[in-house]
Design an enzyme around this catalytic site. Structure first.
Site, mmCIF file in Angstrom:
data_model
loop_
_atom_site.group_PDB
_atom_site.id
_atom_site.type_symbol
_atom_site.label_atom_id
_atom_site.label_comp_id
_atom_site.label_asym_id
_atom_site.label_seq_id
_atom_site.Cartn_x
_atom_site.Cartn_y
_atom_site.Cartn_z
ATOM 1 N N ASP A 11 0.938 -1.340 0.068
ATOM 2 C CA ASP A 11 -0.143 -0.006 -0.150
ATOM 3 C C ASP A 11 0.803 1.227 0.065
ATOM 4 O OD1 ASP A 11 -2.129 1.800 0.368
ATOM 5 O OD2 ASP A 11 -2.143 1.433 2.584
ATOM 6 N N GLU A 71 -1.311 -1.307 -4.819
ATOM 7 C CA GLU A 71 -2.524 -0.913 -5.167
ATOM 8 C C GLU A 71 -2.480 0.174 -5.997
ATOM 9 O OE1 GLU A 71 -6.255 0.000 -1.912
ATOM 10 O OE2 GLU A 71 -4.645 1.771 -1.652
ATOM 11 N N ASP A 143 -2.100 1.161 7.335
ATOM 12 C CA ASP A 143 -1.649 0.779 6.073
ATOM 13 C C ASP A 143 -1.004 -0.808 5.857
ATOM 14 O OD1 ASP A 143 -0.976 3.760 5.008
ATOM 15 O OD2 ASP A 143 -0.341 3.882 7.142
#
Length: 168
Positions: A11, A71, A143
């Site tokens: 992420d 992502e 996160d």
């Protein structure tokens, strides 16, 4: 019997880049590790990117994943922030690629839909479902939980993602 596939979920973020590693054995998912690479907000951009780079290199060295998933960036109203996030995301894609891993990308809504069942889930819902899907997981930050969700998403969609990557 085939050895489990290790998947690294990332992420990307300039302040904090989350990472999570799971093992995938057929339909069975097992938590391996998670954490985040934090940068000094007062440091210059280049130094922050080096911190992200070095942290992700260590994660790959320590946990030897077979595949990676990152992502995709959503575009926000602040163009400068989006550009800086894109630079962090570039590092997050470069490091696993340099290590020889295939790198898949997933939209935030697909990650939420895969893990929670709804494309507009809240962070708390993601953390809750990560606890259900990976009972031994202990993400200390949102996160890290998001990175595990990205890895889980890749585990569920990896066949089609790898075919897309291979075809170009």
């Amino acid at each position: 019997m085939q050895r489990p596939i290790r998947i690294l979920g990332i992420d990307p973020g300039l302040r904090r880049t989350g990472w999570g590693v799971i093992a995938c054995e057929g339909n069975r998912l097992v938590f391996v590790a998670c954490g985040s690479v934090e940068t000094n907000e007062r440091a210059e951009l280049a130094a922050r990117l080096v911190t992200i780079h070095d942290g992700l290199v260590r994660v790959i060295e320590d946990f030897t994943p077979d595949e990676a998933a990152v992502e995709q960036t959503f575009v926000n109203r602040d163009g400068a922030s989006t550009l800086k996030l894109g630079q962090a995301r570039g590092i997050a894609m470069l490091i696993p690629a340099r290590a020889g891993l295939k790198v898949a990308e997933y939209a935030p809504n697909l990650v939420k839909k895969t893990v929670v069942g709804a494309g507009h889930a809240e962070k708390a819902q993601i953390r809750l479902m990560i606890g259900v899907l990976l009972p031994k997981a202990d993400p200390r930050t949102d996160d890290a939980a998001d990175a595990l969700a990205i890895a889980v998403t890749h585990a569920h969609h990896r066949q089609s993602a790898l075919l897309r990557i291979a075809s170009g």
